[in-house]
Design a protein around this motif. Structure first.
Motif, mmCIF file in Angstrom:
data_model
loop_
_atom_site.group_PDB
_atom_site.id
_atom_site.type_symbol
_atom_site.label_atom_id
_atom_site.label_comp_id
_atom_site.label_asym_id
_atom_site.label_seq_id
_atom_site.Cartn_x
_atom_site.Cartn_y
_atom_site.Cartn_z
ATOM 1 N N PHE A 67 -39.205 10.139 -10.930
ATOM 2 C CA PHE A 67 -37.849 10.657 -11.066
ATOM 3 C C PHE A 67 -37.819 12.149 -10.750
ATOM 4 O O PHE A 67 -38.814 12.867 -10.959
ATOM 5 N N VAL A 68 -36.669 12.610 -10.218
ATOM 6 C CA VAL A 68 -36.518 14.019 -9.880
ATOM 7 C C VAL A 68 -36.837 14.850 -11.123
ATOM 8 O O VAL A 68 -36.254 14.655 -12.189
ATOM 9 N N GLY A 69 -37.786 15.761 -10.976
ATOM 10 C CA GLY A 69 -38.292 16.516 -12.116
ATOM 11 C C GLY A 69 -39.732 16.184 -12.418
ATOM 12 O O GLY A 69 -40.441 16.970 -13.037
ATOM 13 N N GLY A 70 -40.196 14.974 -11.980
ATOM 14 C CA GLY A 70 -41.605 14.648 -12.089
ATOM 15 C C GLY A 70 -41.997 13.542 -13.041
ATOM 16 O O GLY A 70 -43.151 13.100 -13.042
ATOM 17 N N ARG A 71 -41.083 13.048 -13.886
ATOM 18 C CA ARG A 71 -41.453 11.980 -14.817
ATOM 19 C C ARG A 71 -41.727 10.686 -14.055
ATOM 20 O O ARG A 71 -41.078 10.408 -13.043
ATOM 21 N N THR A 72 -42.683 9.875 -14.540
ATOM 22 C CA THR A 72 -43.005 8.601 -13.902
ATOM 23 C C THR A 72 -43.039 7.481 -14.936
ATOM 24 O O THR A 72 -43.175 7.720 -16.141
ATOM 25 N N GLN A 73 -42.905 6.242 -14.434
ATOM 26 C CA GLN A 73 -43.073 5.067 -15.280
ATOM 27 C C GLN A 73 -43.427 3.882 -14.398
ATOM 28 O O GLN A 73 -43.187 3.897 -13.188
ATOM 29 N N PRO B 241 -29.823 6.743 -15.509
ATOM 30 C CA PRO B 241 -28.946 7.922 -15.541
ATOM 31 C C PRO B 241 -28.991 8.709 -14.234
ATOM 32 O O PRO B 241 -30.072 8.981 -13.705
ATOM 33 N N SER B 242 -27.836 9.077 -13.722
ATOM 34 C CA SER B 242 -27.786 9.855 -12.483
ATOM 35 C C SER B 242 -28.266 11.280 -12.692
ATOM 36 O O SER B 242 -28.574 11.987 -11.727
ATOM 37 N N ALA B 243 -28.340 11.724 -13.962
ATOM 38 C CA ALA B 243 -28.853 13.065 -14.243
ATOM 39 C C ALA B 243 -30.346 13.165 -13.983
ATOM 40 O O ALA B 243 -30.888 14.266 -13.824
ATOM 41 N N GLU B 244 -31.048 12.030 -13.937
ATOM 42 C CA GLU B 244 -32.477 11.990 -13.621
ATOM 43 C C GLU B 244 -32.681 10.913 -12.546
ATOM 44 O O GLU B 244 -33.148 9.809 -12.819
ATOM 45 N N PRO B 245 -32.323 11.228 -11.290
ATOM 46 C CA PRO B 245 -32.333 10.202 -10.236
ATOM 47 C C PRO B 245 -33.729 9.712 -9.908
ATOM 48 O O PRO B 245 -34.712 10.453 -9.993
ATOM 49 N N LEU B 246 -33.810 8.443 -9.508
ATOM 50 C CA LEU B 246 -35.046 7.904 -8.953
ATOM 51 C C LEU B 246 -35.266 8.542 -7.586
ATOM 52 O O LEU B 246 -34.365 8.533 -6.736
ATOM 53 N N GLY B 247 -36.448 9.115 -7.362
ATOM 54 C CA GLY B 247 -36.707 9.790 -6.094
ATOM 55 C C GLY B 247 -37.979 9.365 -5.406
ATOM 56 O O GLY B 247 -38.229 9.755 -4.272
ATOM 57 N N TYR B 248 -38.802 8.536 -6.072
ATOM 58 C CA TYR B 248 -40.076 8.098 -5.498
ATOM 59 C C TYR B 248 -40.416 6.721 -6.025
ATOM 60 O O TYR B 248 -40.198 6.422 -7.211
ATOM 61 N N VAL B 249 -40.940 5.863 -5.154
ATOM 62 C CA VAL B 249 -41.480 4.569 -5.558
ATOM 63 C C VAL B 249 -42.813 4.383 -4.844
ATOM 64 O O VAL B 249 -42.875 4.481 -3.611
ATOM 65 N N GLY B 250 -43.870 4.118 -5.596
ATOM 66 C CA GLY B 250 -45.188 3.923 -5.013
ATOM 67 C C GLY B 250 -45.709 2.522 -5.282
ATOM 68 O O GLY B 250 -45.494 1.962 -6.364
ATOM 69 N N ASP C 195 -43.928 15.986 -5.010
ATOM 70 C CA ASP C 195 -42.765 16.513 -4.293
ATOM 71 C C ASP C 195 -41.500 16.518 -5.144
ATOM 72 O O ASP C 195 -40.512 17.179 -4.795
ATOM 73 N N LEU C 196 -41.482 15.752 -6.235
ATOM 74 C CA LEU C 196 -40.271 15.608 -7.045
ATOM 75 C C LEU C 196 -39.903 16.895 -7.769
ATOM 76 O O LEU C 196 -38.790 17.006 -8.309
ATOM 77 N N GLY D 154 -33.854 17.639 -1.739
ATOM 78 C CA GLY D 154 -32.536 17.697 -1.102
ATOM 79 C C GLY D 154 -31.463 17.118 -2.008
ATOM 80 O O GLY D 154 -31.450 17.332 -3.214
ATOM 81 N N ASN D 155 -30.558 16.336 -1.422
ATOM 82 C CA ASN D 155 -29.516 15.655 -2.184
ATOM 83 C C ASN D 155 -30.024 14.264 -2.548
ATOM 84 O O ASN D 155 -30.129 13.399 -1.683
ATOM 85 N N PRO D 156 -30.339 14.016 -3.822
ATOM 86 C CA PRO D 156 -30.937 12.723 -4.185
ATOM 87 C C PRO D 156 -30.060 11.524 -3.847
ATOM 88 O O PRO D 156 -30.567 10.415 -3.685
ATOM 89 N N PHE D 157 -28.751 11.729 -3.735
ATOM 90 C CA PHE D 157 -27.848 10.605 -3.492
ATOM 91 C C PHE D 157 -27.322 10.578 -2.059
ATOM 92 O O PHE D 157 -26.551 9.703 -1.698
ATOM 93 N N GLY D 158 -27.732 11.533 -1.233
ATOM 94 C CA GLY D 158 -27.276 11.552 0.144
ATOM 95 C C GLY D 158 -28.399 11.508 1.149
ATOM 96 O O GLY D 158 -28.181 11.644 2.342
#
Length: 418
Positions: A350-356, A370-379, A399-400, A407-411
């Motif tokens: 997630f943007v900011g660096g948290r993972t699960q 939550p859109s406040a912590e967008p998904l930005g990476y999937v491995g 990179d998160l 950039g823009n997580p939703f665009g």
């Protein structure tokens, strides 16, 4: 003039137009304010010399979609010269053919990318072919939008790098028997390809002010050119008139009923992912929710996205499609991806660096959160290695934390690489 300009932008693209306008204003301001008696900066001289002589260049490019190459022949710059570019660009689903030409103050770029290949980036907006458009993007090279394509023309790329940023020089290596000066540019913010943020560039300029090599990078993305000079005017033909007419192919659309394949409830949102057969052997996907979560730029302005079947034997990276993402305008956002058979586990970042960790079932990954912590990476871990998927230029969990890469997580389009 209708709502969509000859360069393919509509009234809903104010941010890109604003950035382009700022770039042009800065360029004009910098050039017009220079004292007449001051010796021109090395990159200004280099741009003029490189434009005057002309030649050929071999380029390599690394974007979020991977690696590719193209070649350039030119004499003069975009505004007053002629040039032709042939090769490929890396896209989300493989190599995207690149055919660009300029002559007589007109730019021509063949639209040959699907919407998902280069995403919603400036380059993707120019190269994505939609119904009602011609298969070629064309318009005056003086149009600010043409600056996106400055990376295809050596003198125009040098001019773009000369506009702003901090420049330092040092002794460079010999190239083709010529002594060179190495010019390093840090923090240049002009628009080039998909790159709007600060860039790092290295150029080798010989004693005749001719640029021999160029390398520009933003994060892990990079464009490099080796240049040779010939003083030969290339023969460049404009596309035939019929090719410039609105003859884009019909969109792929559903041709059967939708059936829900996944659903649930999260943060007071009831949602479902639905699937239907599509024309030309495609599979179409639809997102429904209460309240409505708006899908990012749906296929051909409908609420569906249709994907054609992948050829047999395709690389597993190419089999991953991020079929639906929402725009983050509400407190809840969603991401849906189809995953190749055999992959059952994923790491979400997630943007900011948290993972699960996440479990994949039925070849489908769905995330609603939550859109406040967008998904930005999937491995994904596979028997042959790791597949890294991310938004924009994100290609790793690290990179998160980099706003320029996120950039823009939703665009930004989702892209995968091994």
């Amino acid at each position: 003039m209708n709502e969509r300009s000859v360069f393919g932008f509509d009234r809903n693209t104010p941010r890109l137009v604003a950035l382009l306008t700022i770039s042009i204003v800065v360029m004009v301001a910098c050039s017009s304010n220079a004292p007449k008696f001051t010796k021109e900066p090395i990159l200004v001289r280099a741009a003029k010399a490189t434009e005057k002589l002309g030649g050929t260049a071999a380029a390599t490019v690394d974007l979020a979609g991977g690696h590719s190459t193209f070649t350039v022949q030119w004499k003069g710059g975009l505004l007053r010269g002629v040039g032709a570019v042939h090769g490929t660009l890396p896209g989300a689903h493989g190599q995207v053919p690149l055919d660009a030409r300029w002559r007589g103050g007109q730019m021509y770029l063949k639209r040959s990318a699907s919407e998902g290949d280069l995403g919603l980036t400036p380059l993707g907006q120019l190269m994505t072919v939609l119904p009602g458009q011609s298969l070629w993007m064309y318009g005056p090279t003086a149009n600010a939008t043409a600056r996106v394509l400055a990376g295809l023309s050596p003198p125009d790329m040098v001019s773009a790098l000369a506009v702003n940023g901090t420049t330092t020089t040092s002794k460079g290596p010999r190239v083709d028997g010529q002594a060179t000066t190495q010019v390093v540019v840090e923090g240049n913010t002009g628009l080039l390809f998909n790159w709007i943020g600060a860039k790092h560039a290295e150029l080798l300029v010989d004693s005749h002010d001719l640029v021999r090599r160029i390398a520009v990078s933003v994060g892990t993305e990079r464009l490099a050119m080796d240049i040779k000079y010939s003083n030969v005017v290339p023969v460049v033909e404009a596309p035939a008139a019929f090719e410039l007419k609105s003859n884009a192919p019909s969109p792929v659309v559903p041709n059967g009923p939708y059936r829900s394949v996944r659903g649930g409830s999260a943060n007071h949102v009831e949602w479902a992912v639905q699937r239907a057969p599509g024309t030309d052997g495609a599979t179409c996907w639809r997102w429904t929710s209460t309240p409505t979560l708006q899908v990012v730029k749906p296929n051909y302005l409908t609420d569906t996205r249709c994907f054609k079947a992948h050829p047999a034997g395709s690389d597993p990276v190419d089999l991953i499609d991020f079929v639906l993402t929402t725009d983050g305008s509400r407190s809840v956002a969603a991401v849906v991806a189809t995953i190749p058979a055999g992959i059952t586990q994923a790491t979400l970042g997630f943007v900011g660096g948290r993972t699960q960790k996440a479990t994949i079932s039925g070849g489908l990954l769905t995330w609603v959160g939550p859109s406040a912590e967008p998904l930005g990476y999937v491995g994904f871990a596979t028997k042959d290695g790791t597949i890294n998927c991310g938004i924009g230029a994100v290609s790793s969990i690290g990179d998160l934390n980099n706003d320029q890469l996120v950039g823009n997580p939703f665009g930004s389009a989702w892209l995968c690489q091994a």
